[in-house]
Every structure is written in structure tokens, then in C-alpha cells.
Scaffold this active site. Structure first.
Site, PDB file in Angstrom:
ATOM      1  N   LYS A 169      42.245  32.665  31.142  1.00 53.83           N
ATOM      2  CA  LYS A 169      41.642  33.599  30.184  1.00 53.83           C
ATOM      3  C   LYS A 169      40.167  33.238  30.108  1.00 53.83           C
ATOM      4  CE  LYS A 169      42.220  35.738  25.649  1.00 53.83           C
ATOM      5  NZ  LYS A 169      40.811  36.029  25.411  1.00 53.83           N
ATOM      6  N   ARG A 207      34.179  46.663  26.707  1.00 52.99           N
ATOM      7  CA  ARG A 207      35.550  46.771  26.211  1.00 52.99           C
ATOM      8  C   ARG A 207      35.716  48.022  25.368  1.00 52.99           C
ATOM      9  NH1 ARG A 207      38.851  45.926  22.204  1.00 52.99           N
ATOM     10  NH2 ARG A 207      40.527  44.396  22.215  1.00 52.99           N
ATOM     11  N   GLU A 209      36.044  39.982  33.798  1.00 49.39           N
ATOM     12  CA  GLU A 209      35.297  39.348  32.716  1.00 49.39           C
ATOM     13  C   GLU A 209      33.992  38.839  33.307  1.00 49.39           C
ATOM     14  OE1 GLU A 209      37.081  39.322  29.737  1.00 49.39           O
ATOM     15  OE2 GLU A 209      36.105  37.793  28.522  1.00 49.39           O
ATOM     16  N   ARG A 222      48.332  47.804  23.472  1.00 52.30           N
ATOM     17  CA  ARG A 222      48.560  46.364  23.451  1.00 52.30           C
ATOM     18  C   ARG A 222      49.993  46.179  23.916  1.00 52.30           C
ATOM     19  NH1 ARG A 222      45.503  42.492  21.413  1.00 52.30           N
ATOM     20  NH2 ARG A 222      44.090  43.837  20.260  1.00 52.30           N
TER      21      ARG A 222
END
Ligand code: ATP
Length: 586
Positions: free
Chosen positions: A253, A273, A302, A419
Site C-alpha cells: 500500500k 482520486r 500511486e 468500496r
């Protein structure tokens, strides 16, 4: 009521501003949308949200207040100093302009049309270069000369970027479903189209012109960002394996800025985002992505700050130096970034959204050429807690924030805008405190005392309830703010001030000042407790009690990358509470 003229739209805004229930808000909106000319829908929908274009186009209405004051002065023949003074007294230039126009002569020209106002606002937003300041003043003054006082209130708020009615996407989608399909439950169909195109106005006009069929067949296209898939969180590695069928792919992550890059021929566009166009922040990544991915593609990754000498990952705060209008060569050199790609949604004419994660990952691996600044997210497969634990240790040692574990089963498609348990994030435990921070929405402020007099001393914060599209209060938070933070929040909150609780907020506490739910901040806490004063999950786990936070503390991070609807949800807090209980009982 039909909405043809801007005057009628201003009346709708005024009504929305005074409503106290979300259902009324939806009904008012549905009524306005049903009776609007379909050609006007984009203008109405963007203006409702204080915009002139979808976020991803990067056309922002934020005319400086000084310029707007000059326009109001020109239109009302009042000296600019008087306009400024009245704005300061009212705390809002829109209200000041309204009052000034009330004593001026009524406009004689034909009323302003919605589309005409919209086009002019678009011109104001787009004006750049020499002479553009005067042009903006002239354009706004021209509108104001033809406006009624009420129209002036909203025109001024719109151009200065302060028209925030707190109408969320979900409310607009429901209103459209009611207006055009006669049934609020059809929101799901509209939501899907929205998740794939990120443009509410496009969804509305397509629905109005072509009907539901057209929305059922909507396809993704480079240049139109897709709303990102999000991760659930788990409290233990065991839970991750259980939820993902005993085996998963564990990826680092990365702690940077999430982006979605669209590559079309020579053109590369980068979205944040929340799908704002942030291409200008990463000129170096544009080059790098073009070299590393010689395809038409949509990829996600990212952007992480790296040490220019060692190539090691640097903390998230460093990448935030790129958050500015002009990224100079100094900033580029001082804060170099690398991109770690973790997904691919489109490749050379084919959508990959419905492909399972392993297929997408393989496509990404094949498409990507080795590059110093663009790599694949580190990834291992794991089918035991021991193995996951070792990967987690390694991730932390390498400077990652933890893991994002990905479901490898055939149904693990990309769920745009959702989600999902197909992605589970797992972060380091902060010494017995809640393992994760919460991103909460500011819905009100309490005046400070002593050293904090004149600013807000604490804020009333809320979670987002996805099911009801409401914000539910969870805590009052006064810790962790520096004096500079408080001054900045006071200014931002004053622009969002309301004299009553917003229709989408459920609260039992009464703050000194209410705010339109807009601003999201990150908060840490010691634990989740019960409280009779907060509405988060009220009555769900215990009668007459909601969930609350013990020792809440602002972490210093304002989540401008999140919309209020992206804040931590009530359901997530319920899960966090249950997880906390499990840990305690062990
Ligand atoms: P957080 O605040 O924890 O970063 P978030 O709410 O921004 O979370 P989530 O979807 O909940 O977003 O958590 C996943 C986030 O982790 C992604 O939005 C992305 O920014 C980041 N991330 C870092 N590495 C990965 C990866 N390998 N795969 C997916 N997401 C990743």
C-alpha cells in the site's frame, strides 16, 4: 415549477438553501429537473453543484473576491470600498450584492436565460492572460446589471466559488430517477452510468434525450475518468484470507497520491482520486508514462515521492508539494516522484473492467516496459497468515503504509465507484490506538475561548451514511489543531456557514455555527465508544445511543482529495467498532 430563466433557477436555489429535509430537497430538485428544457440540464446540474464543467475538465469558477467586488461596484454604482465593507459585515459578497441591488432600479431587459448565464460564467472561468481581469469584471457586471437581487446573490457566489448548496451526487441521481423514470429505485442504473463516465450532466442529458436504454449500454472511453474502486479494511490477516477465499495477492500500500492516467496516442491526462485533472502537477510522469506504456490505456497507480539519491520512498507529505497551480522545475527536482501502477481498466480499444483482477494484472505486466520512474506495484501471492505477515513486515520496512490485498477469484472485477471486499487494506497498528484514522466531514463549529477566541475552538464532525445519503455526527474535535490550522478552518468554515442544520446532516448537538458538509479532515482516536449525543449509527447497536470517538485528534491532514461522500462511512465505523470489540475480547 418550470426552470427556463435564471430567475427561476435562483428561486430553486433559494428554496434548497432553506429546506431542512433531504426528501424535500430531492422533491424540489426532481420537480425542477422534470420541467427543465433538456438542453438546459447541463447548465442546471453543474450550477447546482457550483460548477461550470465536470471536475475532470479542470475549469474552475474562482474569480477573486477583489475582482468580484469591482464588478458589483460597477453594476450598482456603489464605491468598491462600500461593497467591500458590506461584504465584510455580511460575511458574504453574494448577500451584499443582493442588498445593494434591492435599492437599485429593477432591471428592464428581458430576463436572463439559464444557458446564457452558464455560458457567461464559463467565459469568466476560461478568461486568462493579459486583460482577462478586466474582462471577467465586465462580464460579471454585465450579468449583474440584468439581474434581480436574488439572482445577484447566486451569481456572485457562483463566480467566487462559494455556491455550495450541499446537493450531493446521490441526491441529483435520485432526483433524476424520480423525474425521468418515475421511481427513485432506478438510481442504481443511473449511478452505474455515472460511475463509468463521472459526468452527471452527461447522464442527465442522455437520459432525457435517449432514455434508459442508452444508459444501460454506456461504455468507458479514454479522456472520461472512471470513478475509482475503493478498499474495505480488515482487522486481521485471518479475516483477509477468509474474505478472499483463502488466497489473495498482497500488494504494497503505497503512501502517495492515487491517480488514474488516460493515455491516448501522444496525449496523457492524469486525474486525482476525486477525478480532478492534475496533469499539470506531474509533467515528469507524463513523459515517463508515455515511454513506459506505448498504448492507448487507462491505468491506475500511486504517485510516490522518492529520495532523489537513493530512490527510497518518502512520506506522503512530500508528494503534496506537487499540489500547486504551477509546478516549477525547482519543485520537480526537489520532490521527484515515481509511479507504482496497480491496475489497468482499458487497453487498446478494450474495456478490462469486467475482467478478473489476475487478468488485468497480467495485461498490465505485458503492456508495461521497464522504466526508472514507472513500475508495477510490488505483489506476492499468499495463502497463509504466516506468509501474509512476512509480506506485511517487508512492506513496512520498505516504507509502504501496509498492504492492499486483492481477491484473485474469477468474479473479482473492477467495481467502479464502489468500496469492495475484493480489495482489503491493512495498515500498521498504532500502538493500541484505533488501527486506522477516519476521514470526517465538518458540519459545524464551536467558538473558541481564551487564546482561541475569534476562531472556532472545536469542530463538529460527521461520517457519511451511504444508505441514506446523510451525514451523521460522531464527535466534537478540538485537539491537534495549530493556531494556523484554526485560522484557516475559520476562514473556510465561514464560507460554508449556515443558520440551520443542513438538510443532509443528522445531529443532536447544536454547534454555534452550522456548515454545509464540504470539508473533509483526517482524525485519529483512541477508541470508538457509545454516546447519546451523536447520530452515527444511532440506535443500531444500542438503543438511544450512537457511536462516538474517544480522544479524537486532528492529524494535520486536510483531505482535499476527498469529497464529503468519500468520507469514512457509518458502516465502516460500525465495522471498526465490532473489530475493536473482538480485539479486546481476545
Ligand atoms: P486511505 O486514506 O487509507 O489511503 P482511501 O480512502 O484514500 O484510503 P481506499 O480505497 O480506502 O482509499 O484505500 C486504498 C487506497 O490505497 C487507494 O485509494 C490508493 O490511493 C492506495 N493504494 C496504495 N497502494 C495501492 C495498491 N497497491 N492497490 C490499490 N490501492 C493502493
Amino acid at each position: 415549477m418550470a426552470v427556463r430563466t435564471f430567475r427561476q433557477l435562483a428561486e430553486v436555489f433559494d428554496r434548497l438553501e432553506h429546506l431542512t429535509s433531504r426528501l424535500e430537497m430531492r422533491a424540489t430538485l426532481a420537480d425542477a429537473l422534470r420541467q427543465a428544457d433538456p438542453e438546459d440540464l447541463p447548465a442546471i446540474i453543474y450550477l447546482l453543484q457550483g460548477k461550470v464543467a465536470p471536475d475532470y475538465e479542470g475549469i474552475e469558477l474562482n474569480m477573486g473576491e477583489k475582482l468580484a467586488i469591482q464588478a458589483v461596484a460597477a453594476a450598482t454604482d456603489a464605491p468598491p470600498e462600500e461593497v467591500a465593507q458590506r461584504a465584510a459585515e455580511a460575511g458574504d459578497l453574494g448577500t451584499a450584492a443582493e442588498a445593494l441591488l434591492e435599492v437599485a432600479e429593477a432591471p428592464v431587459e428581458p430576463p436572463l436565460h439559464v444557458r446564457q448565464v452558464f455560458e457567461t460564467l464559463l467565459d469568466i472561468a476560461r478568461a486568462t492572460g493579459p486583460g482577462s481581469q478586466q474582462r471577467k469584471i465586465d462580464l460579471l457586471a454585465g450579468l449583474l446589471r440584468r439581474a434581480t437581487p436574488l439572482e445577484a446573490r447566486y451569481l456572485v457566489r457562483a463566480v467566487t466559488g462559494r455556491l455550495r448548496l450541499g446537493v450531493g451526487d446521490a441526491t441529483v441521481l435520485e432526483a433524476l430517477a424520480v423525474a425521468y423514470l418515475g421511481d427513485v429505485r432506478q438510481r442504481a442504473l443511473l449511478e452505474r452510468a455515472y460511475n463509468l463516465t463521472s459526468d452527471l450532466a452527461w447522464v442527465a442529458t442522455t437520459l432525457a434525450h435517449e432514455g434508459r436504454e442508452a444508459l444501460e449500454h454506456v461504455r468507458i472511453r479514454p479522456g472520461h475518468p472512471i470513478r475509482p474502486m475503493l478498499a474495505e479494511r480488515a482487522g486481521s490477516l485471518e479475516e483477509i484470507l477468509n474474505r478472499q477465499g483463502g488466497r489473495c495477492a498482497a500488494e504494497f500500500k503505497y503512501d502517495g497520491e492515487r491517480f488514474q492516467a488516460h493515455l491516448q496516442g501522444e496525449r496523457v491526462t492524469i486525474y486525482s482520486r476525486r477525478l480532478e485533472n492534475i496533469t499539470h502537477q506531474y509533467p515528469d510522469l507524463i513523459e515517463a508514462l508515455r515511454e513506459a506504456l506505448p498504448h492507448d490505456a487507462i491505468v491506475e497507480g500511486e504517485a510516490v515521492a522518492i529520495d532523489p539519491h537513493s530512490g527510497e520512498m518518502r512520506p506522503f507529505q512530500e508528494v503534496m508539494h506537487r499540489k500547486r497551480k504551477y509546478v516549477t522545475s525547482d519543485i520537480l527536482a526537489q520532490y521527484p516522484v515515481a509511479a507504482f501502477l496497480f491496475d489497468i481498466l482499458y487497453l487498446d480499444g478494450e474495456s478490462l473492467l469486467n475482467q478478473p483482477y489476475p487478468v488485468r494484472r497480467q495485461a498490465l505486466e505485458r503492456a508495461l516496459k521497464p522504466h526508472e520512474r514507472v513500475s508495477l506495484a510490488h505483489r506476492w501471492e499468499a495463502d497463509s497468515e504466516d506468509r501474509l505477515s512476512a509480506i506485511f513486515e517487508e512492506a513496512i520496512a520498505e516504507g509502504a503504509e501496509g498492504l492492499v490485498c486483492k481477491d484473485m477469484r474469477p468474479d473479482a472485477v473492477y467495481e467502479a465507484g464502489k468500496r469492495s471486499w475484493k480489495w482489503i487494506k491493512y495498515k500498521r497498528d498504532y500502538h493500541g490506538e484505533l488501527a486506522d484514522t477516519l476521514d470526517l466531514v465538518v458540519v459545524g463549529g464551536f467558538y473558541g475561548k481564551g487564546r482561541r477566541a475569534g476562531t472556532y475552538g472545536s469542530l463538529l464532525l460527521a461520517t457519511y451514511n451511504h444508505e441514506t445519503d446523510m451525514f451523521e455526527t460522531i464527535t466534537k474535535c478540538g485537539a491537534g489543531f495549530t493556531d494556523a490550522d484554526l485560522a484557516a478552518f475559520t476562514e473556510r468554515l465561514n464560507a460554508l456557514r449556515l443558520d440551520h442544520c443542513h438538510p443532509r446532516v443528522r445531529a443532536l448537538l447544536e454547534p454555534d455555527v452550522w456548515a454545509t458538509p464540504t470539508l473533509v479532515i483526517e482524525v485519529s482516536a483512541a477508541e470508538i465508544t457509545f454516546s447519546p449525543n451523536h447520530t452515527c449509527a444511532f440506535g443500531l447497536l444500542r438503543p438511544d445511543r450512537g457511536l462516538s470517538l474517544r480522544f479524537p485528534r486532528f492529524t494535520g491532514r486536510v483531505r482535499d482529495d476527498k469529497r464529503p461522500e468519500d468520507a469514512t462511512t457509518t458502516a465502516e465505523v460500525v465495522e471498526m467498532y465490532q473489530r475493536q470489540r473482538l480485539v479486546r475480547e481476545k
